[in-house]
Enzyme design. Structure first.
Site, PDB file in Angstrom:
ATOM      1  N   ASN A  83      65.349   8.024  80.114  1.00  0.00           N
ATOM      2  CA  ASN A  83      64.341   9.068  80.339  1.00  0.00           C
ATOM      3  C   ASN A  83      64.846  10.182  81.246  1.00  0.00           C
ATOM      4  O   ASN A  83      64.313  11.289  81.206  1.00  0.00           O
ATOM      5  CB  ASN A  83      63.097   8.410  80.959  1.00  0.00           C
ATOM      6  CG  ASN A  83      62.163   9.423  81.593  1.00  0.00           C
ATOM      7  OD1 ASN A  83      61.444  10.139  80.898  1.00  0.00           O
ATOM      8  ND2 ASN A  83      62.191   9.513  82.924  1.00  0.00           N
ATOM      9  N   ILE A  86      67.000  16.767  83.255  1.00  0.00           N
ATOM     10  CA  ILE A  86      66.852  17.939  84.113  1.00  0.00           C
ATOM     11  C   ILE A  86      66.856  19.188  83.235  1.00  0.00           C
ATOM     12  O   ILE A  86      67.309  19.143  82.090  1.00  0.00           O
ATOM     13  CB  ILE A  86      67.996  18.055  85.156  1.00  0.00           C
ATOM     14  CG1 ILE A  86      69.371  18.140  84.460  1.00  0.00           C
ATOM     15  CG2 ILE A  86      67.955  16.894  86.134  1.00  0.00           C
ATOM     16  CD1 ILE A  86      70.512  18.511  85.402  1.00  0.00           C
ATOM     17  N   ASP A  89      67.371  26.188  83.035  1.00  0.00           N
ATOM     18  CA  ASP A  89      67.094  27.163  81.983  1.00  0.00           C
ATOM     19  C   ASP A  89      67.754  28.506  82.257  1.00  0.00           C
ATOM     20  O   ASP A  89      67.913  28.925  83.406  1.00  0.00           O
ATOM     21  CB  ASP A  89      65.580  27.390  81.868  1.00  0.00           C
ATOM     22  CG  ASP A  89      64.831  26.162  81.353  1.00  0.00           C
ATOM     23  OD1 ASP A  89      65.484  25.204  80.911  1.00  0.00           O
ATOM     24  OD2 ASP A  89      63.586  26.189  81.400  1.00  0.00           O
ATOM     25  N   GLN A 142      64.497  26.152  71.909  1.00  0.00           N
ATOM     26  CA  GLN A 142      63.614  26.889  72.823  1.00  0.00           C
ATOM     27  C   GLN A 142      64.391  28.015  73.481  1.00  0.00           C
ATOM     28  O   GLN A 142      65.505  27.787  73.981  1.00  0.00           O
ATOM     29  CB  GLN A 142      63.043  25.946  73.898  1.00  0.00           C
ATOM     30  CG  GLN A 142      62.298  26.616  75.048  1.00  0.00           C
ATOM     31  CD  GLN A 142      61.072  27.404  74.585  1.00  0.00           C
ATOM     32  OE1 GLN A 142      60.430  27.071  73.588  1.00  0.00           O
ATOM     33  NE2 GLN A 142      60.760  28.479  75.288  1.00  0.00           N
ATOM     34  N   GLN A 145      67.001  27.740  76.529  1.00  0.00           N
ATOM     35  CA  GLN A 145      67.368  26.326  76.722  1.00  0.00           C
ATOM     36  C   GLN A 145      68.460  25.883  75.737  1.00  0.00           C
ATOM     37  O   GLN A 145      68.348  24.811  75.142  1.00  0.00           O
ATOM     38  CB  GLN A 145      66.148  25.431  76.531  1.00  0.00           C
ATOM     39  CG  GLN A 145      65.142  25.497  77.676  1.00  0.00           C
ATOM     40  CD  GLN A 145      64.223  24.286  77.676  1.00  0.00           C
ATOM     41  OE1 GLN A 145      63.628  23.967  76.662  1.00  0.00           O
ATOM     42  NE2 GLN A 145      64.118  23.616  78.810  1.00  0.00           N
ATOM     43  N   TYR A 148      69.648  22.504  77.150  1.00  0.00           N
ATOM     44  CA  TYR A 148      68.649  21.430  77.045  1.00  0.00           C
ATOM     45  C   TYR A 148      68.364  21.088  75.582  1.00  0.00           C
ATOM     46  O   TYR A 148      68.305  19.910  75.204  1.00  0.00           O
ATOM     47  CB  TYR A 148      67.382  21.903  77.766  1.00  0.00           C
ATOM     48  CG  TYR A 148      66.287  20.892  77.924  1.00  0.00           C
ATOM     49  CD1 TYR A 148      66.248  20.040  79.034  1.00  0.00           C
ATOM     50  CD2 TYR A 148      65.244  20.802  77.002  1.00  0.00           C
ATOM     51  CE1 TYR A 148      65.207  19.127  79.200  1.00  0.00           C
ATOM     52  CE2 TYR A 148      64.213  19.904  77.162  1.00  0.00           C
ATOM     53  CZ  TYR A 148      64.196  19.065  78.270  1.00  0.00           C
ATOM     54  OH  TYR A 148      63.162  18.175  78.436  1.00  0.00           O
ATOM     55  N   PRO A 178      58.560  14.225  73.413  1.00  0.00           N
ATOM     56  CA  PRO A 178      57.349  14.787  74.021  1.00  0.00           C
ATOM     57  C   PRO A 178      57.337  16.300  73.865  1.00  0.00           C
ATOM     58  O   PRO A 178      58.384  16.953  73.830  1.00  0.00           O
ATOM     59  CB  PRO A 178      57.491  14.426  75.509  1.00  0.00           C
ATOM     60  CG  PRO A 178      58.584  13.406  75.589  1.00  0.00           C
ATOM     61  CD  PRO A 178      59.482  13.684  74.424  1.00  0.00           C
ATOM     62  N   ILE A 181      54.535  18.416  78.885  1.00  0.00           N
ATOM     63  CA  ILE A 181      53.794  17.381  79.613  1.00  0.00           C
ATOM     64  C   ILE A 181      53.632  17.857  81.064  1.00  0.00           C
ATOM     65  O   ILE A 181      54.572  18.450  81.631  1.00  0.00           O
ATOM     66  CB  ILE A 181      54.580  16.038  79.591  1.00  0.00           C
ATOM     67  CG1 ILE A 181      54.957  15.638  78.150  1.00  0.00           C
ATOM     68  CG2 ILE A 181      53.784  14.938  80.286  1.00  0.00           C
ATOM     69  CD1 ILE A 181      53.812  15.356  77.205  1.00  0.00           C
TER      70      ILE A 181
END
Ligand code: CAA
Length: 241
Positions: A83, A86, A89, A142, A145, A148, A178, A181
């Site tokens: 999980n 980090i 961005d 995104q 990102q 990421y 997800p 969140i």
């Protein structure tokens, strides 16, 4: 009755804390791995009765030593939840090499290093569950990102390949994506940027950490034995937009 030992990386804050809490309530003994925030780790131990272990999942040797210590002190690991994640961005034309490597190593390479540390024990025992936390932004990309989104998309390929390798040994490997969140990670975003994203979510709200933890609990349970190599999305319909 104990359901065995679970490791949750990034397990002392945000979505990870709720996964730790949920698994403890289900009867697992949870090792919550963290790297930075000692106060949050202490609070997690007090609130959930899980044990916190401090090491850097971005480093291969830390994962080998950390998992060996967890197994020596708590017993064989039956569930691994990758999980830890980090964000750093920024648009690619301004992104530094450090921003790239920090995100890819913490979010993606950690899945390799942690799985590598526990998989042989799972294979020998003929049972294991691995749940990897990806992201809607690994599915759709995104703005801001590239690091990421690449790491989270990489987790989906990793999950499918490891599921194929492990199925015959009684191990399932699945991913959860997800959406946005309500955690420290999203509250660190500029409010106007976050507001503009939340406006696009069909259910008109962010998700809660518990809504992700409940999926982990299901995937870890006997009820999910036939689910393998899957990507479960939970984003309030945002991916459809
Ligand atoms: N699409 C198209 N253009 C966009 C855009 C988008 N989504 N977002 C910003 N832009 C444009 C802006 O309009 C602006 O254009 P102009 O210069 O013509 O006005 C330009 O890009 C620069 O935008 P910013 O002013 O926002 O630039 P910045 O350098 O201050 O910030 C950024 C860049 C940090 C990437 C910022 O845009 C941002 O925070 N974006 C959101 C990133 C994001 O969603 N992060 C999620 C974190 S939570 C998470 O990751 C958990 C999870 O799994 C979901």
């Amino acid at each position: 009755m104990s359901k065995g030992v679970a490791i949750v990386t990034g397990g002392t804050r945000g979505i990870g804390l709720e996964i730790t809490r949920g698994l403890m309530e289900e009867g697992y003994q949870v090792a919550a791995v963290y790297h930075g925030n000692d106060d949050a780790a202490k609070a997690c131990e007090q609130q959930t009765n899980a044990r916190a272990f401090k090491f850097d999942v971005a480093k291969f040797s830390d994962c080998q030593e950390g998992c060996a210590k967890i197994e020596a002190e708590m017993g064989p690991v039956s569930l691994l939840v990758n999980n830890a994640g980090i964000t750093k961005d920024g648009v690619l034309h301004k992104m530094t090499e450090d921003q790239w490597h920090a995100v890819v190593e913490t979010n993606l390479t950690s899945c390799f290093s942690m799985s590598r540390a526990v998989i042989n024990g799972m294979r020998e025992r003929g049972f294991g569950r691995i749940v990897n936390i990806s992201s809607i932004n690994g599915q759709k990309g995104q703005f801001g990102q590239t690091n990421y989104s690449a790491a989270k998309a990489g987790i989906l390929g990793f999950t499918k390949a490891l599921a194929l390798e492990s199925a015959a040994k009684g191990i399932t490997v699945n991913a959860i994506c997800p959406g946005y969140i309500a955690t420290d990670m999203t509250s660190a975003m500029k409010q106007d940027v976050l507001d503009s994203i939340v406006r696009q979510i069909p259910v008109a709200r962010m998700g809660t950490p518990k809504e992700i933890a409940d999926i982990v609990i299901f995937l870890a349970s006997d009820k999910a034995g036939f689910i393998n190599g899957a990507t479960i999305t939970a984003n309030g319909g945002q991916y459809l937009i």
